[in-house]
Scaffold this motif. Structure first.
Motif, PDB file in Angstrom:
ATOM      1  N   LYS A 456      27.324 -10.649   5.458  1.00 28.73           N
ATOM      2  CA  LYS A 456      28.060  -9.574   4.760  1.00 28.73           C
ATOM      3  C   LYS A 456      28.062  -8.291   5.576  1.00 28.73           C
ATOM      4  O   LYS A 456      29.100  -7.634   5.740  1.00 28.73           O
ATOM      5  CB  LYS A 456      27.426  -9.335   3.385  1.00 28.73           C
ATOM      6  N   ASP A 457      26.911  -7.936   6.138  1.00 33.13           N
ATOM      7  CA  ASP A 457      26.811  -6.720   6.953  1.00 33.13           C
ATOM      8  C   ASP A 457      27.707  -6.812   8.184  1.00 33.13           C
ATOM      9  O   ASP A 457      28.319  -5.812   8.612  1.00 33.13           O
ATOM     10  CB  ASP A 457      25.359  -6.474   7.367  1.00 33.13           C
ATOM     11  N   ALA A 458      27.791  -8.006   8.779  1.00 30.18           N
ATOM     12  CA  ALA A 458      28.637  -8.183   9.968  1.00 30.18           C
ATOM     13  C   ALA A 458      30.111  -7.982   9.620  1.00 30.18           C
ATOM     14  O   ALA A 458      30.868  -7.381  10.396  1.00 30.18           O
ATOM     15  CB  ALA A 458      28.424  -9.581  10.558  1.00 30.18           C
ATOM     16  N   LEU A 459      30.522  -8.453   8.465  1.00 31.61           N
ATOM     17  CA  LEU A 459      31.911  -8.264   8.042  1.00 31.61           C
ATOM     18  C   LEU A 459      32.182  -6.812   7.667  1.00 31.61           C
ATOM     19  O   LEU A 459      33.295  -6.314   7.849  1.00 31.61           O
ATOM     20  CB  LEU A 459      32.237  -9.192   6.874  1.00 31.61           C
ATOM     21  N   VAL A 460      31.196  -6.130   7.126  1.00 32.23           N
ATOM     22  CA  VAL A 460      31.345  -4.696   6.865  1.00 32.23           C
ATOM     23  C   VAL A 460      31.624  -3.957   8.168  1.00 32.23           C
ATOM     24  O   VAL A 460      32.463  -3.048   8.238  1.00 32.23           O
ATOM     25  CB  VAL A 460      30.091  -4.132   6.168  1.00 32.23           C
ATOM     26  N   ALA A 461      30.933  -4.385   9.221  1.00 30.67           N
ATOM     27  CA  ALA A 461      31.121  -3.764  10.536  1.00 30.67           C
ATOM     28  C   ALA A 461      32.325  -4.335  11.274  1.00 30.67           C
ATOM     29  O   ALA A 461      32.612  -3.900  12.395  1.00 30.67           O
ATOM     30  CB  ALA A 461      29.865  -3.963  11.373  1.00 30.67           C
ATOM     31  N   SER A 462      33.025  -5.318  10.667  1.00 28.03           N
ATOM     32  CA  SER A 462      34.183  -5.970  11.289  1.00 28.03           C
ATOM     33  C   SER A 462      33.825  -6.573  12.648  1.00 28.03           C
ATOM     34  O   SER A 462      34.616  -6.557  13.587  1.00 28.03           O
ATOM     35  CB  SER A 462      35.353  -4.977  11.442  1.00 28.03           C
ATOM     36  N   ASP A 463      32.594  -7.127  12.732  1.00 33.81           N
ATOM     37  CA  ASP A 463      32.081  -7.711  13.972  1.00 33.81           C
ATOM     38  C   ASP A 463      32.237  -9.225  13.883  1.00 33.81           C
ATOM     39  O   ASP A 463      31.447  -9.911  13.211  1.00 33.81           O
ATOM     40  CB  ASP A 463      30.613  -7.317  14.154  1.00 33.81           C
ATOM     41  N   VAL A 464      33.233  -9.753  14.570  1.00 38.51           N
ATOM     42  CA  VAL A 464      33.523 -11.185  14.486  1.00 38.51           C
ATOM     43  C   VAL A 464      32.386 -12.014  15.058  1.00 38.51           C
ATOM     44  O   VAL A 464      31.960 -13.024  14.461  1.00 38.51           O
ATOM     45  CB  VAL A 464      34.842 -11.499  15.228  1.00 38.51           C
ATOM     46  N   ALA A 465      31.852 -11.612  16.194  1.00 37.64           N
ATOM     47  CA  ALA A 465      30.779 -12.389  16.834  1.00 37.64           C
ATOM     48  C   ALA A 465      29.528 -12.398  15.977  1.00 37.64           C
ATOM     49  O   ALA A 465      28.870 -13.446  15.809  1.00 37.64           O
ATOM     50  CB  ALA A 465      30.481 -11.809  18.225  1.00 37.64           C
ATOM     51  N   ALA A 466      29.162 -11.239  15.420  1.00 34.49           N
ATOM     52  CA  ALA A 466      27.971 -11.170  14.577  1.00 34.49           C
ATOM     53  C   ALA A 466      28.162 -12.004  13.311  1.00 34.49           C
ATOM     54  O   ALA A 466      27.218 -12.642  12.832  1.00 34.49           O
ATOM     55  CB  ALA A 466      27.667  -9.716  14.226  1.00 34.49           C
ATOM     56  N   VAL A 565      27.902   0.516  -2.494  1.00 29.72           N
ATOM     57  CA  VAL A 565      29.032  -0.357  -2.174  1.00 29.72           C
ATOM     58  C   VAL A 565      29.438  -0.176  -0.724  1.00 29.72           C
ATOM     59  O   VAL A 565      29.771   0.925  -0.283  1.00 29.72           O
ATOM     60  CB  VAL A 565      30.245  -0.066  -3.096  1.00 29.72           C
ATOM     61  N   LEU A 566      29.378  -1.287   0.041  1.00 28.08           N
ATOM     62  CA  LEU A 566      29.883  -1.348   1.415  1.00 28.08           C
ATOM     63  C   LEU A 566      30.790  -2.567   1.472  1.00 28.08           C
ATOM     64  O   LEU A 566      30.317  -3.702   1.409  1.00 28.08           O
ATOM     65  CB  LEU A 566      28.739  -1.455   2.424  1.00 28.08           C
ATOM     66  N   ASN A 567      32.086  -2.340   1.599  1.00 28.93           N
ATOM     67  CA  ASN A 567      33.084  -3.384   1.397  1.00 28.93           C
ATOM     68  C   ASN A 567      33.220  -4.288   2.628  1.00 28.93           C
ATOM     69  O   ASN A 567      33.634  -3.829   3.688  1.00 28.93           O
ATOM     70  CB  ASN A 567      34.442  -2.740   1.081  1.00 28.93           C
ATOM     71  N   PRO A 568      32.897  -5.607   2.493  1.00 33.14           N
ATOM     72  CA  PRO A 568      33.040  -6.524   3.632  1.00 33.14           C
ATOM     73  C   PRO A 568      34.469  -7.014   3.835  1.00 33.14           C
ATOM     74  O   PRO A 568      34.762  -7.634   4.863  1.00 33.14           O
ATOM     75  CB  PRO A 568      32.126  -7.688   3.246  1.00 33.14           C
ATOM     76  N   TYR A 569      35.366  -6.760   2.878  1.00 34.07           N
ATOM     77  CA  TYR A 569      36.731  -7.257   2.990  1.00 34.07           C
ATOM     78  C   TYR A 569      37.667  -6.263   3.688  1.00 34.07           C
ATOM     79  O   TYR A 569      38.737  -6.641   4.145  1.00 34.07           O
ATOM     80  CB  TYR A 569      37.279  -7.594   1.600  1.00 34.07           C
TER      81      TYR A 569
END
Length: 590
Positions: A456-466, A565-569
């Motif tokens: 979830k945190d990786a998607l919040v950061a928009s980090d595809v590799a993570a 709230v930290l949005n992963p989408y």
């Protein structure tokens, strides 16, 4: 400067310095004082009293601290504490209501349910039955016209024109010869007279020819009917044939007033209904007439049918083509259907939707309501089912409310099948296997949850590799969960969820497209949320958070270990878009 002054200066400076040091010490004490520990057992109660900040124009934006709206940039305002969790009820601030110009009407109030008024417009037209054509009864040449222009009033028997008719000269000679032979052949005289009568020569003119014995070269055409000349078709010198029209006349002593009624209003109209009308050409004057004819054919261009009324017009006040505006009032009886303004109804296919204002609420609240609508009457619809007399419906601004409800993932025209996750009926749909799941299983499941939170945190950061790496870790953690520790129905339920969790986490590991990863994360989140609710997990408190704008406003959920709230989408694009919908406490077994 003397020594005493130096001492005073040193003492003053020392006092200022001491005060500053004390202030710093106090501030340091305040900032270093440890905050009280967060009580997870009371998180359910505390979450209900925490301040929620929202946008007055975009109520789907909710976060736990002040800031700007991610959509319009407006300052967020604090939501009232008693915010509704009902998916059918949308709450709006007073500012949002003012900006959206929300207006309401009480159903069944005087003038809406007790009586129905149909507004009509139309024009004055000549009565077609009183139109006539003045024709030449004999062929000849026009020598003189007594009526010379269109619009002239003609009275029956009035002179219209003089004609030179050679055939009448011959007929007069035959009449005079037949008169001489009347004793020998009286039938010949009768035939000569009838020939002139056939041409509508007046009886007096025939008698005068017989008595005087003088042949007339011109004959006068007299008006057969009274009326106004609407078309003058001849001039002096024209030769006309027998039966050829000279003038078109219409009698305006009685006129038609034709109103246009829409086809959905025709069911409430019948012959004999009285219409009151007025015309701007005659201010402060009201006319009334009864419907004498309803056109059986609908105009395909306007989708209206003509209603005919007949009005006495002896004073010639009403003139053809005058605009008129009428109203037809009907008083509803005690068993009449409830009426709702047409502007209150939103149509979506076969369904009809209205928004009802909930009375006696601190925060203005509007409830989504599906209703069954009957026939329309003027500016109202009959209500077959869904509303009660006295309820207050939105008549202006319904689309603004519906759009806000849709964006907030609440019931709306385009989002009918919405459910509230805190609803007991939804909770009851999930089994509860917490007591059947051993502690070691819950610990193993917690490992998968921890990997999920990193995803979830990786998607919040928009980090595809993570995200790919975190999904791989979760995939491996799921493989370490010992399903043999579950028995019976609990085992079968885990197998279903395990397949979904494995499939979606694996797809995230094989994709380098961020949007695809987020779509799979949505499916993964749905399965994991249900799994944690059903079996429990040895984790800290988890928060089910929801973004109403994800995936084309369809909305999506995710799990978070913190209430922020930290949005992963959406990541940074709409980082704080979302709300906390549910709190999952690890020690709950109910």
């Amino acid at each position: 400067m003397d020594q005493q002054s130096n001492k005073k200066w040193l003492f003053g400076f020392g006092g200022i310095l001491l005060g500053a040091l004390l202030s710093v010490a106090i501030m340091s004490f305040r900032t270093t004082t440890p905050a009280p520990a967060h009580d997870h057992s009371g998180s359910m109660a505390s979450s209900s009293t925490e301040a929620i900040w929202t946008c007055s124009m975009h109520p789907q934006i909710r976060q736990s601290e002040p800031g700007d709206c991610a959509i319009c940039g407006m300052d967020l305002i604090q939501l009232e504490e008693n915010a509704s969790n009902d998916p059918l009820v949308l709450q709006m601030t007073e500012e949002a209501i003012r900006l959206s110009d929300i207006q309401t009407t009480i159903v069944g109030a005087s003038g809406s349910a007790g009586s129905k008024t149909l507004r009509l417009s139309g024009t004055v037209q000549a009565d077609e039955r009183l139109a006539s054509s003045q024709v030449a009864h004999v062929p000849g040449r026009i020598e003189k016209l007594y009526v010379t222009f269109t619009g002239e009033q003609v009275t029956k028997g009035q002179k219209l024109a003089d004609l030179y008719v050679p055939e009448l000269i011959t007929a007069q000679r035959e009449l005079l010869e037949a008169r001489k032979l009347a004793d020998v052949n009286p039938g010949l005289l009768t035939a000569a007279r009838n020939k002139l009568r056939y041409w509508k020569i007046p009886e007096a003119a025939i008698t005068r020819v017989e008595e005087e014995g003088v042949i007339q070269e011109t004959f006068t055409v007299f008006a057969d009917e009274s009326g106004v000349v609407t078309n003058k078709m001849v001039n002096v010198g024209d030769y006309v044939r027998q039966g050829e029209p000279l003038f078109a006349l219409v009698n305006l002593s009685k006129v038609w007033v034709l109103f246009e009624a829409y086809e959905d209003d025709l069911a409430h109209l019948k012959l004999g209904d009285r219409i009151e009308f007025s015309t701007p050409a005659i201010p402060n004057r009201t006319f009334n007439a009864r419907i004498t004819f309803i056109d059986p054919v609908i105009n395909p261009r306007t989708r209206t049918a003509s209603l005919r009324t007949e009005v006495d017009n002896q004073q010639r006040l009403l003139k053809p083509e005058m605009l008129v505006y009428g109203s037809l009032s009907q008083t509803a009886g005690s068993n009449a259907a409830l009426m709702v303004p047409k502007s209150a109804v939103l149509w979506t296919g076969p369904r009809s939707v209205v928004y009802v204002k909930i009375p006696e609420t601190t925060v203005p609240s509007f409830q989504y309501r599906e209703v069954e609508i009957g026939e329309g009457v003027g500016n109202f619809y009959q209500v077959v089912r869904g509303l009660a007399s006295g309820e207050e419906v939105v008549t202006h601004g319904s689309f603004a409310i519906d759009a806000a409800a849709q964006l907030n993932n609440q019931a709306s025209m385009m989002n009918r099948e919405v459910t509230l996750k805190k609803d007991a009926s939804v909770a009851a749909a999930l089994p509860n296997y917490k007591a059947l799941a051993p502690e070691t299983f819950k610990e193993q499941l917690a490992g998968a949850v921890s990997a999920y939170l990193l995803l979830k945190d990786a998607l919040v950061a928009s980090d595809v590799a993570a995200a790919e790496a975190a999904a791989q870790d979760m995939h491996q953690a799921l493989g370490k969960v010992d399903m043999a520790k579950l028995k019976g129905d609990a085992h079968l339920y885990w197998m279903q969820q395990f397949k979904a969790l494995q499939a979606h986490s694996e797809k995230i590991t094989t994709s380098t497209d961020l949007e695809v990863q987020r779509q799979q994360f949505d499916f993964l989140s749905q399965a994991l949320i249900q799994t944690v609710k059903v079996f429990g997990a040895h984790t800290d408190t988890l928060y089910v958070q929801h973004c109403p704008m994800a995936f084309g406003d369809n909305g999506a959920d995710w799990l978070s270990a913190e209430d922020k709230v930290l949005n992963p989408y959406f990541g940074e694009a709409m980082l704080r878009c979302g709300i906390i919908e549910e709190t999952l406490v690890s020690n709950e077994t109910d």
